[in-house]
Scaffold this motif. Structure first.
Motif, PDB file in Angstrom:
ATOM      1  N   GLU A  53       5.117  14.932  -3.156  1.00 53.17           N
ATOM      2  CA  GLU A  53       6.384  15.676  -3.156  1.00 53.17           C
ATOM      3  C   GLU A  53       7.203  15.390  -4.409  1.00 53.17           C
ATOM      4  N   LEU A  54       7.863  16.439  -4.881  1.00 51.56           N
ATOM      5  CA  LEU A  54       8.769  16.372  -6.021  1.00 51.56           C
ATOM      6  C   LEU A  54      10.147  16.834  -5.546  1.00 51.56           C
ATOM      7  N   PRO A  55      11.022  15.907  -5.136  1.00 55.96           N
ATOM      8  CA  PRO A  55      12.326  16.335  -4.603  1.00 55.96           C
ATOM      9  C   PRO A  55      13.171  17.147  -5.591  1.00 55.96           C
ATOM     10  N   GLN A  56      12.970  16.966  -6.890  1.00 57.36           N
ATOM     11  CA  GLN A  56      13.802  17.687  -7.854  1.00 57.36           C
ATOM     12  C   GLN A  56      13.519  19.190  -7.881  1.00 57.36           C
ATOM     13  N   THR A  57      12.260  19.565  -7.652  1.00 62.28           N
ATOM     14  CA  THR A  57      11.903  20.989  -7.609  1.00 62.28           C
ATOM     15  C   THR A  57      11.626  21.454  -6.178  1.00 62.28           C
ATOM     16  N   ARG A  58      11.626  20.540  -5.249  1.00 62.28           N
ATOM     17  CA  ARG A  58      11.259  20.801  -3.864  1.00 62.28           C
ATOM     18  C   ARG A  58       9.859  21.410  -3.768  1.00 62.28           C
ATOM     19  N   GLU A  59       8.942  20.865  -4.572  1.00 64.33           N
ATOM     20  CA  GLU A  59       7.526  21.255  -4.512  1.00 64.33           C
ATOM     21  C   GLU A  59       6.747  20.217  -3.694  1.00 64.33           C
ATOM     22  N   ARG A  60       5.744  20.684  -2.977  1.00 61.98           N
ATOM     23  CA  ARG A  60       4.885  19.803  -2.182  1.00 61.98           C
ATOM     24  C   ARG A  60       3.434  20.233  -2.362  1.00 61.98           C
TER      25      ARG A  60
END
Lengths: 142, 142
Positions: free
Chosen positions: A40-47
């Motif tokens: 997960e990448l919380p900055q882009t909200r990608e999973r």
């Protein structure tokens, strides 16, 4: 599994994760991951779900990037009432990443599974910014 | 000091650090810090030296901000040949910070001293950004 074993395992797994990344050894990289790893990448909200896609994401990542580990902080897992309920450890890495002229920091939170493999990775990529006004009386620059 | 003691201490110290910050209890906050604490922000290359200035920096920080701890990862210190040479533990916190409508993540690396107080803090403040093109075949959004 004792708590000492599980920390040591996950710390070593994370060290192998970064060494494999830096050498583009995607077989060794895949071996550090649980099959159902979640990234997960919380900055882009990608999973990204699953080892295959996560390996692909890294393999396809563009640019001549290099990662050097600055710091690893590893927390022992906790043994539960039974071997099944033991809590695997957690590891955080702080890496210095270069992409050509660009330099970045990456902070990665890792959670392990019972086999000492990586079950979850959460990445942060903080970028440089200008210091806000109003605090020059307290700070120096480096 | 055993390694168990020093981890527990620094983890608790960091918990008190965040509780005192949230309640603006600057006396309790100061008690978590070594007198020569060093605070660094790699994104702006700012550095603050000393407990007095670091307390002031937090006390003066503008806005109605609130911090909630999401995760703490604590590594045991290592006992050395003597009590004096034992290496204190390390702790990383991931906090969710709100400032009015704005929401942010903060990642803080803490190093302890022999008394279980905070000797160094390095903060990262990653901001949201748009996902780069070319990886939609691998990712979902959340």
């Amino acid at each position: 599994m004792t708590s000492t074993t599980s920390t040591t395992d996950l710390r070593r797994t994370v060290e192998r994760f970064w060494a494999a990344t830096e050498s583009r050894d995607w077989t060794a990289f895949a071996e550090t991951l649980a099959e159902d790893v979640v990234y997960e990448l919380p900055q882009t909200r990608e999973r990204i779900r699953g080892r295959e896609r996560y390996v692909e994401f890294n393999r396809e990542y563009p640019g001549d990037w290099h990662a050097r580990v600055e710091r690893i902080v590893a927390e022992p897992g906790r043994a539960g009432d039974s071997e099944q309920s033991g809590r695997p450890g957690q590891v955080v890495s702080w890496t210095h990443v270069t992409m050509g002229q660009e330099e970045m920091h990456a902070i990665s939170f890792f959670t392990g599974d019972a086999d000492g493999r990586i079950a979850a990775v959460t990445d942060f990529w903080p970028e440089p910014y200008e210091p806000p006004a109003g605090r020059v009386h307290l700070v120096e620059r480096y």
